[in-house]
Design a protein around this motif. Structure first.
Motif, PDB file in Angstrom:
ATOM      1  N   LEU A  31      -5.564   3.337  -5.314  1.00 23.22           N
ATOM      2  CA  LEU A  31      -6.936   3.691  -4.949  1.00 23.22           C
ATOM      3  C   LEU A  31      -7.223   3.406  -3.479  1.00 23.22           C
ATOM      4  O   LEU A  31      -7.694   4.284  -2.746  1.00 23.22           O
ATOM      5  N   LEU A  32      -6.935   2.208  -3.017  1.00 20.71           N
ATOM      6  CA  LEU A  32      -7.194   1.834  -1.630  1.00 20.71           C
ATOM      7  C   LEU A  32      -5.963   2.045  -0.755  1.00 20.71           C
ATOM      8  O   LEU A  32      -6.075   2.520   0.376  1.00 20.71           O
ATOM      9  N   GLY A  33      -4.802   1.699  -1.264  1.00 22.99           N
ATOM     10  CA  GLY A  33      -3.582   1.899  -0.490  1.00 22.99           C
ATOM     11  C   GLY A  33      -3.345   3.349  -0.139  1.00 22.99           C
ATOM     12  O   GLY A  33      -2.812   3.661   0.933  1.00 22.99           O
ATOM     13  N   GLY A  34      -3.767   4.257  -1.023  1.00 24.68           N
ATOM     14  CA  GLY A  34      -3.599   5.679  -0.750  1.00 24.68           C
ATOM     15  C   GLY A  34      -4.393   6.126   0.460  1.00 24.68           C
ATOM     16  O   GLY A  34      -3.915   6.931   1.275  1.00 24.68           O
ATOM     17  N   GLU A  35      -5.595   5.606   0.614  1.00 30.37           N
ATOM     18  CA  GLU A  35      -6.408   5.971   1.778  1.00 30.37           C
ATOM     19  C   GLU A  35      -5.809   5.416   3.061  1.00 30.37           C
ATOM     20  O   GLU A  35      -5.874   6.054   4.125  1.00 30.37           O
ATOM     21  N   ILE A  36      -5.213   4.234   2.973  1.00 26.35           N
ATOM     22  CA  ILE A  36      -4.545   3.678   4.153  1.00 26.35           C
ATOM     23  C   ILE A  36      -3.329   4.524   4.506  1.00 26.35           C
ATOM     24  O   ILE A  36      -3.065   4.786   5.687  1.00 26.35           O
ATOM     25  N   SER A  37      -2.603   4.975   3.500  1.00 26.53           N
ATOM     26  CA  SER A  37      -1.466   5.868   3.754  1.00 26.53           C
ATOM     27  C   SER A  37      -1.922   7.131   4.481  1.00 26.53           C
ATOM     28  O   SER A  37      -1.303   7.563   5.467  1.00 26.53           O
ATOM     29  N   TYR A  38      -3.008   7.726   4.002  1.00 28.58           N
ATOM     30  CA  TYR A  38      -3.525   8.944   4.642  1.00 28.58           C
ATOM     31  C   TYR A  38      -3.983   8.667   6.073  1.00 28.58           C
ATOM     32  O   TYR A  38      -3.738   9.474   6.984  1.00 28.58           O
ATOM     33  N   ALA A  39      -4.629   7.521   6.280  1.00 31.26           N
ATOM     34  CA  ALA A  39      -5.136   7.205   7.618  1.00 31.26           C
ATOM     35  C   ALA A  39      -3.995   7.070   8.622  1.00 31.26           C
ATOM     36  O   ALA A  39      -4.044   7.634   9.724  1.00 31.26           O
ATOM     37  N   LEU A  40      -2.964   6.329   8.245  1.00 29.86           N
ATOM     38  CA  LEU A  40      -1.868   6.098   9.190  1.00 29.86           C
ATOM     39  C   LEU A  40      -1.018   7.354   9.377  1.00 29.86           C
ATOM     40  O   LEU A  40      -0.523   7.607  10.479  1.00 29.86           O
ATOM     41  N   ALA A  41      -0.871   8.150   8.330  1.00 25.44           N
ATOM     42  CA  ALA A  41      -0.152   9.426   8.473  1.00 25.44           C
ATOM     43  C   ALA A  41      -0.915  10.372   9.384  1.00 25.44           C
ATOM     44  O   ALA A  41      -0.322  11.095  10.194  1.00 25.44           O
ATOM     45  N   GLU A  42      -2.230  10.378   9.265  1.00 27.16           N
ATOM     46  CA  GLU A  42      -3.053  11.227  10.125  1.00 27.16           C
ATOM     47  C   GLU A  42      -2.876  10.865  11.591  1.00 27.16           C
ATOM     48  O   GLU A  42      -2.929  11.731  12.477  1.00 27.16           O
ATOM     49  N   LEU A  43      -2.619   9.590  11.857  1.00 29.60           N
ATOM     50  CA  LEU A  43      -2.410   9.131  13.229  1.00 29.60           C
ATOM     51  C   LEU A  43      -0.975   9.325  13.703  1.00 29.60           C
ATOM     52  O   LEU A  43      -0.655   8.985  14.842  1.00 29.60           O
ATOM     53  N   GLY A  44      -0.126   9.860  12.821  1.00 31.43           N
ATOM     54  CA  GLY A  44       1.230  10.211  13.237  1.00 31.43           C
ATOM     55  C   GLY A  44       2.336   9.348  12.685  1.00 31.43           C
ATOM     56  O   GLY A  44       3.513   9.579  13.001  1.00 31.43           O
ATOM     57  N   ALA A  45       2.018   8.353  11.864  1.00 33.08           N
ATOM     58  CA  ALA A  45       3.042   7.446  11.357  1.00 33.08           C
ATOM     59  C   ALA A  45       3.893   8.106  10.278  1.00 33.08           C
ATOM     60  O   ALA A  45       3.431   8.986   9.541  1.00 33.08           O
ATOM     61  N   GLY A 246     -11.082   3.464   8.762  1.00 30.56           N
ATOM     62  CA  GLY A 246     -11.329   3.044  10.146  1.00 30.56           C
ATOM     63  C   GLY A 246     -10.802   1.651  10.429  1.00 30.56           C
ATOM     64  O   GLY A 246     -10.154   1.413  11.453  1.00 30.56           O
ATOM     65  N   ALA A 247     -11.087   0.713   9.524  1.00 28.76           N
ATOM     66  CA  ALA A 247     -10.618  -0.665   9.723  1.00 28.76           C
ATOM     67  C   ALA A 247      -9.096  -0.720   9.699  1.00 28.76           C
ATOM     68  O   ALA A 247      -8.475  -1.436  10.499  1.00 28.76           O
ATOM     69  N   ALA A 248      -8.478   0.016   8.780  1.00 27.16           N
ATOM     70  CA  ALA A 248      -7.026   0.027   8.708  1.00 27.16           C
ATOM     71  C   ALA A 248      -6.418   0.605   9.980  1.00 27.16           C
ATOM     72  O   ALA A 248      -5.430   0.076  10.512  1.00 27.16           O
ATOM     73  N   ALA A 249      -7.004   1.686  10.485  1.00 29.60           N
ATOM     74  CA  ALA A 249      -6.500   2.297  11.714  1.00 29.60           C
ATOM     75  C   ALA A 249      -6.609   1.329  12.887  1.00 29.60           C
ATOM     76  O   ALA A 249      -5.688   1.204  13.706  1.00 29.60           O
ATOM     77  N   LEU A 250      -7.723   0.641  12.986  1.00 28.90           N
ATOM     78  CA  LEU A 250      -7.903  -0.330  14.062  1.00 28.90           C
ATOM     79  C   LEU A 250      -6.831  -1.416  14.016  1.00 28.90           C
ATOM     80  O   LEU A 250      -6.190  -1.725  15.022  1.00 28.90           O
ATOM     81  N   LEU A 251      -6.628  -1.998  12.844  1.00 29.01           N
ATOM     82  CA  LEU A 251      -5.754  -3.161  12.732  1.00 29.01           C
ATOM     83  C   LEU A 251      -4.271  -2.811  12.800  1.00 29.01           C
ATOM     84  O   LEU A 251      -3.452  -3.675  13.124  1.00 29.01           O
ATOM     85  N   CYS A 252      -3.929  -1.561  12.499  1.00 28.90           N
ATOM     86  CA  CYS A 252      -2.515  -1.175  12.468  1.00 28.90           C
ATOM     87  C   CYS A 252      -2.040  -0.495  13.745  1.00 28.90           C
ATOM     88  O   CYS A 252      -0.858  -0.174  13.868  1.00 28.90           O
ATOM     89  N   THR A 253      -2.936  -0.255  14.688  1.00 28.60           N
ATOM     90  CA  THR A 253      -2.581   0.438  15.921  1.00 28.60           C
ATOM     91  C   THR A 253      -2.796  -0.460  17.134  1.00 28.60           C
ATOM     92  O   THR A 253      -3.307  -1.570  17.021  1.00 28.60           O
TER      93      THR A 253
END
Length: 273
Positions: A31-45, A246-253
């Protein structure tokens, strides 16, 4: 070193880019991990999703790749088993040529319980998955992360730093067990410890404490419970999984390159009163 000329500073898009980076996301099809996967993939990971249900991960990766193309992978992992964790890290290294930039710990498995109904077995299961499994995974991943001065993001919970309100729950089916909050509190403290002791290797460690993000099945089964959750929250709503992106993108980049040891609350203001 501060930039004397703002024109020389990296742009926000450069800071947020994950092109050429690899993220291993435990529970990355959930549920939550999937959105983080999408966020980081969207940023190119490049995303490697791992959980006990490898078929679910494979299906998820197919969908992820159709939206954000890349060499995404699905692996099977049991974070209660050190051998399984070591195997996934070895597979990750083999797939990526030894590269790992981000580790996300978002796996969970447990049972709904009250203080009265919880057994030793139930307690131990939550602690084993939610805390011990996170520790084991980070321990095994650290050598790979150190080669890339990587980052760790763990999913904690609002119940890791505030207690559930007993008045919200009208049945054991939706109750929050005492083991869950205890484990998540451990994740928050472990994150702070890692931020200190992994700093010499250039590794950052942070966590996110989501607020109320109930499953759709819970929302459908108990709308009165959902209404109580919403009424208790300053923003008067429950969380939607994209709220975490947004929070995941901030902390992982690199946008969060000077942030470590922090617990970011994505809870609609739940803990402010």
């Amino acid at each position: 070193m501060p930039y004397s000329d703002p024109a020389q500073a990296p742009s926000l898009s450069q800071l947020m880019s994950m092109e050429g980076r690899v993220a291993l996301i435990i529970g990355g099809a959930g549920l939550l991990g999937g959105e983080i996967s999408y966020a980081l993939a969207e940023l190119g990971a490049r995303i490697i999703v791992a959980s006990r249900d490898v078929e679910k991960c494979r299906t998820f990766v197919e969908t992820l790749g159709s939206i954000h193309p890349g060499k995404h992978e699905a692996l099977a992992i049991d974070i209660t088993d050190s051998a399984s964790i070591r195997s996934v890290l070895a597979d990750t290294a083999a797939l990526t040529g030894g590269e790992l930039d981000v580790l996300v710990n978002s796996g969970w498995s447990g049972r709904k319980n009250t203080f009265e109904s919880i057994s030793d077995e139930d307690w131990n299961l939550d602690i084993e998955v939610c805390l011990n499994g996170v520790f084991r995974t980070i321990k095994a991943a650290t050598p790979l992360l150190a080669t890339r001065r990587g980052t760790i993001l763990s999913i904690a919970s609002m119940y890791g730093h505030v207690a559930p309100d007993y008045r919200l729950y009208d049945s054991d089916r939706f109750a929050n067990p005492p083991s869950y909050g205890a484990a998540k509190a451990g994740v928050i403290q472990l994150t702070k410890y890692l931020a200190s002791f992994l700093a010499p290797q250039g590794i950052r460690a942070n966590c996110i404490s989501p607020g109320p993000f109930p499953f759709e099945s819970t929302q459908q089964a108990n709308p009165d419970f959902i209404a109580r959750l919403e009424a208790k929250n300053p923003l008067n709503r429950i969380g939607s999984p994209p709220d975490l992106k947004g929070a995941a993108a901030l902390l992982c980049t690199d946008a969060g390159s000077y942030i470590t040891g922090q617990n970011i609350c994505v809870d609609g203001g739940w803990a402010v009163w």
